[in-house]
Design a protein around this motif. Structure first.
Motif, PDB file in Angstrom:
ATOM      1  N   ASP A  20       6.423  89.327  -1.688  1.00  0.00           N
ATOM      2  CA  ASP A  20       5.186  89.656  -2.417  1.00  0.00           C
ATOM      3  C   ASP A  20       5.374  90.644  -3.561  1.00  0.00           C
ATOM      4  O   ASP A  20       4.414  91.281  -3.982  1.00  0.00           O
ATOM      5  CB  ASP A  20       4.141  90.195  -1.443  1.00  0.00           C
ATOM      6  CG  ASP A  20       4.616  91.452  -0.705  1.00  0.00           C
ATOM      7  OD1 ASP A  20       5.819  91.556  -0.413  1.00  0.00           O
ATOM      8  OD2 ASP A  20       3.778  92.323  -0.412  1.00  0.00           O
ATOM      9  N   ILE A  58      12.028  79.735   0.171  1.00  0.00           N
ATOM     10  CA  ILE A  58      11.181  79.056   1.159  1.00  0.00           C
ATOM     11  C   ILE A  58      11.712  77.668   1.489  1.00  0.00           C
ATOM     12  O   ILE A  58      11.648  77.224   2.642  1.00  0.00           O
ATOM     13  CB  ILE A  58       9.734  78.982   0.629  1.00  0.00           C
ATOM     14  CG1 ILE A  58       9.114  80.396   0.599  1.00  0.00           C
ATOM     15  CG2 ILE A  58       8.876  78.054   1.484  1.00  0.00           C
ATOM     16  CD1 ILE A  58       7.796  80.478  -0.164  1.00  0.00           C
ATOM     17  N   ALA A  70       6.255  84.629   9.708  1.00  0.00           N
ATOM     18  CA  ALA A  70       5.289  84.600   8.613  1.00  0.00           C
ATOM     19  C   ALA A  70       5.972  85.015   7.322  1.00  0.00           C
ATOM     20  O   ALA A  70       7.065  85.586   7.326  1.00  0.00           O
ATOM     21  CB  ALA A  70       4.119  85.531   8.908  1.00  0.00           C
ATOM     22  N   LEU A  73       2.871  86.634   0.636  1.00  0.00           N
ATOM     23  CA  LEU A  73       2.902  86.063  -0.707  1.00  0.00           C
ATOM     24  C   LEU A  73       2.139  86.931  -1.699  1.00  0.00           C
ATOM     25  O   LEU A  73       1.185  87.611  -1.338  1.00  0.00           O
ATOM     26  CB  LEU A  73       2.275  84.664  -0.699  1.00  0.00           C
ATOM     27  CG  LEU A  73       2.819  83.661   0.319  1.00  0.00           C
ATOM     28  CD1 LEU A  73       1.998  82.381   0.273  1.00  0.00           C
ATOM     29  CD2 LEU A  73       4.292  83.376   0.081  1.00  0.00           C
ATOM     30  N   THR A  77       1.754  83.421  -6.359  1.00  0.00           N
ATOM     31  CA  THR A  77       2.525  82.496  -5.527  1.00  0.00           C
ATOM     32  C   THR A  77       1.584  81.638  -4.691  1.00  0.00           C
ATOM     33  O   THR A  77       1.810  80.438  -4.517  1.00  0.00           O
ATOM     34  CB  THR A  77       3.488  83.271  -4.623  1.00  0.00           C
ATOM     35  OG1 THR A  77       4.271  84.168  -5.413  1.00  0.00           O
ATOM     36  CG2 THR A  77       4.419  82.328  -3.879  1.00  0.00           C
ATOM     37  N   MET A  78       0.527  82.242  -4.167  1.00  0.00           N
ATOM     38  CA  MET A  78      -0.465  81.503  -3.381  1.00  0.00           C
ATOM     39  C   MET A  78      -1.073  80.358  -4.188  1.00  0.00           C
ATOM     40  O   MET A  78      -1.353  79.282  -3.656  1.00  0.00           O
ATOM     41  CB  MET A  78      -1.574  82.459  -2.924  1.00  0.00           C
ATOM     42  CG  MET A  78      -2.717  81.774  -2.196  1.00  0.00           C
ATOM     43  SD  MET A  78      -4.113  82.874  -1.816  1.00  0.00           S
ATOM     44  CE  MET A  78      -4.885  83.050  -3.452  1.00  0.00           C
ATOM     45  N   THR A  87       1.514  76.865  -1.814  1.00  0.00           N
ATOM     46  CA  THR A  87       2.591  77.543  -1.093  1.00  0.00           C
ATOM     47  C   THR A  87       2.235  77.824   0.363  1.00  0.00           C
ATOM     48  O   THR A  87       3.057  77.630   1.264  1.00  0.00           O
ATOM     49  CB  THR A  87       2.971  78.854  -1.809  1.00  0.00           C
ATOM     50  OG1 THR A  87       3.293  78.564  -3.176  1.00  0.00           O
ATOM     51  CG2 THR A  87       4.167  79.504  -1.149  1.00  0.00           C
ATOM     52  N   GLY A  88       1.002  78.270   0.609  1.00  0.00           N
ATOM     53  CA  GLY A  88       0.587  78.541   1.986  1.00  0.00           C
ATOM     54  C   GLY A  88       0.615  77.295   2.846  1.00  0.00           C
ATOM     55  O   GLY A  88       1.041  77.332   4.016  1.00  0.00           O
ATOM     56  N   LEU A  91       4.247  76.362   3.595  1.00  0.00           N
ATOM     57  CA  LEU A  91       4.812  77.220   4.635  1.00  0.00           C
ATOM     58  C   LEU A  91       4.394  76.760   6.019  1.00  0.00           C
ATOM     59  O   LEU A  91       5.226  76.633   6.928  1.00  0.00           O
ATOM     60  CB  LEU A  91       4.374  78.672   4.415  1.00  0.00           C
ATOM     61  CG  LEU A  91       5.142  79.468   3.367  1.00  0.00           C
ATOM     62  CD1 LEU A  91       4.386  80.740   3.010  1.00  0.00           C
ATOM     63  CD2 LEU A  91       6.547  79.809   3.860  1.00  0.00           C
ATOM     64  N   TRP A  92       3.095  76.509   6.204  1.00  0.00           N
ATOM     65  CA  TRP A  92       2.591  76.185   7.547  1.00  0.00           C
ATOM     66  C   TRP A  92       2.841  74.716   7.907  1.00  0.00           C
ATOM     67  O   TRP A  92       3.341  74.416   9.001  1.00  0.00           O
ATOM     68  CB  TRP A  92       1.113  76.527   7.653  1.00  0.00           C
ATOM     69  CG  TRP A  92       0.557  76.267   9.026  1.00  0.00           C
ATOM     70  CD1 TRP A  92      -0.397  75.370   9.378  1.00  0.00           C
ATOM     71  CD2 TRP A  92       0.938  76.936  10.249  1.00  0.00           C
ATOM     72  NE1 TRP A  92      -0.636  75.420  10.733  1.00  0.00           N
ATOM     73  CE2 TRP A  92       0.168  76.371  11.293  1.00  0.00           C
ATOM     74  CE3 TRP A  92       1.856  77.952  10.549  1.00  0.00           C
ATOM     75  CZ2 TRP A  92       0.289  76.791  12.627  1.00  0.00           C
ATOM     76  CZ3 TRP A  92       1.976  78.360  11.876  1.00  0.00           C
ATOM     77  CH2 TRP A  92       1.199  77.793  12.896  1.00  0.00           C
ATOM     78  N   PRO A  99       1.244  81.869   6.577  1.00  0.00           N
ATOM     79  CA  PRO A  99       1.103  82.459   5.239  1.00  0.00           C
ATOM     80  C   PRO A  99       0.166  83.670   5.229  1.00  0.00           C
ATOM     81  O   PRO A  99      -0.929  83.632   5.782  1.00  0.00           O
ATOM     82  CB  PRO A  99       0.507  81.307   4.417  1.00  0.00           C
ATOM     83  CG  PRO A  99      -0.287  80.507   5.405  1.00  0.00           C
ATOM     84  CD  PRO A  99       0.382  80.674   6.741  1.00  0.00           C
ATOM     85  N   ILE A 135      -4.866  80.623   3.978  1.00  0.00           N
ATOM     86  CA  ILE A 135      -4.106  81.844   4.261  1.00  0.00           C
ATOM     87  C   ILE A 135      -4.625  82.459   5.563  1.00  0.00           C
ATOM     88  O   ILE A 135      -5.828  82.517   5.816  1.00  0.00           O
ATOM     89  CB  ILE A 135      -4.250  82.842   3.094  1.00  0.00           C
ATOM     90  CG1 ILE A 135      -3.685  82.245   1.794  1.00  0.00           C
ATOM     91  CG2 ILE A 135      -3.593  84.174   3.429  1.00  0.00           C
ATOM     92  CD1 ILE A 135      -2.200  81.965   1.799  1.00  0.00           C
TER      93      ILE A 135
END
Length: 294
Positions: A20, A58, A70, A73, A77-78, A87-88, A91-92, A99, A135
């Motif tokens: 972040d 990532i 976790a 971010l 980036t989000m 991005t979130g 990730l998930w 995220p 998020i």
């Protein structure tokens, strides 16, 4: 609030990757990654480069939910995508990694031994956007430089006040009242901080769930009692300027305290590395931090 993500954060084995860096810290992060300021000529180019760096991390085969619970971010980036997904969601959905979003706007000037957070007038709108981006939680940082009880109370009050606003919006806040590792009164400040957190948490409804991100304490295990508080989902530790080896050695002395490292995680990575070199060095860092966390 995603209950599956909440349970993962509460009981899962692993650590949080802090990706972040923002604002003024972005050029420093890029320089550490081997990209000099002369290599970009606008803010947009700078953020394109840092997005490429974060995407590379990532997407790495070493960056998996086996070791990482976790990732934190930056707002830009989000709002950007990896392989067509925000991005979130990447990730998930693709990695099984929760995220989290950094929401603070930086630090105010130091006063009476602390730095409060700058005002966040647009926080409600940012939280709505964060929910739209799926998020799970947020992170916000303030800093304690001296063992000043009145100032530490202000730090905790501000963190709790904003944290309850975030919790009311349906997200899980990470409160980060960092104690400067170079403070001559670090041990005393940490004792004051814990007492103040306990006092203010006791005034909250038990339905309010938060996480804490703290400096690795001078007295090992000093956060153990606080971990049993009904409001606490997890307590994590920042590297705070320690090298990865130093941070891991200190962290391992603290039962159930897990890492939320940034520089200590990324310090060996470079834009100039081949994919194989990059993945190998990232895997080494991840494995070392994981072992210290569990």
């Amino acid at each position: 609030m995603n209950k599956k993500q909440l349970e993962r954060m509460r009981t899962g084995k692993g650590f949080i990757a802090a990706l972040d860096q923002s604002g003024g810290s972005t050029p420093k992060a890029l320089k550490g990654y081997g990209i000099e300021e002369s290599e970009y000529h606008s803010e947009e180019e700078m953020y394109d480069l840092v997005q490429a760096m974060r995407s590379r991390i990532i997407q790495s085969q070493s960056f998996t939910s086996e070791h990482i619970l976790a990732a934190i971010l930056f707002e830009k980036t989000m709002d950007r995508k990896i392989e067509g997904l925000y991005t979130g969601d990447y990730l998930w959905d693709k990695k099984g990694i929760v995220p989290i979003l950094k929401v603070d706007k930086g630090l105010a000037e130091q006063k009476d031994g602390v730095q409060l957070m700058k005002p966040m007038p647009d926080l409600d709108r940012l939280l709505e956007r964060a929910k739209d981006r799926n998020i799970f939680g947020t992170k916000m940082r303030s800093v304690i430089h001296e063992a000043n009880a009145a100032s530490i109370k202000k730090i905790v009050e501000q963190q709790i006040q904003v944290g309850t606003q975030i919790a009311a919006a349906g997200l899980v806040p990470i409160l980060e009242p960092e104690v400067d590792i170079h403070s001559s009164s670090k041990k005393e400040a940490e004792i004051m901080l814990i007492a103040e957190i306990e006092k203010q948490l006791s005034q909250l409804d038990n339905s309010v769930k938060i996480m804490l991100k703290v400096s690795i304490p001078t007295v090992s295990g000093v956060y153990s009692t606080l971990m049993n508080d009904a409001h606490i989902v997890r307590i994590v530790a920042l590297s705070g300027g320690y090298s990865r080896q130093e941070a891991n050695t200190l962290l391992a002395k603290n039962p159930n305290l897990i890492a939320s490292f940034s520089r200590a995680l990324l310090s060996d990575l470079s834009a100039k590395q081949t994919p194989a070199e990059f993945d190998k060095l990232l895997a080494t860092a991840i494995n070392e931090i994981y072992k210290a966390s569990v």
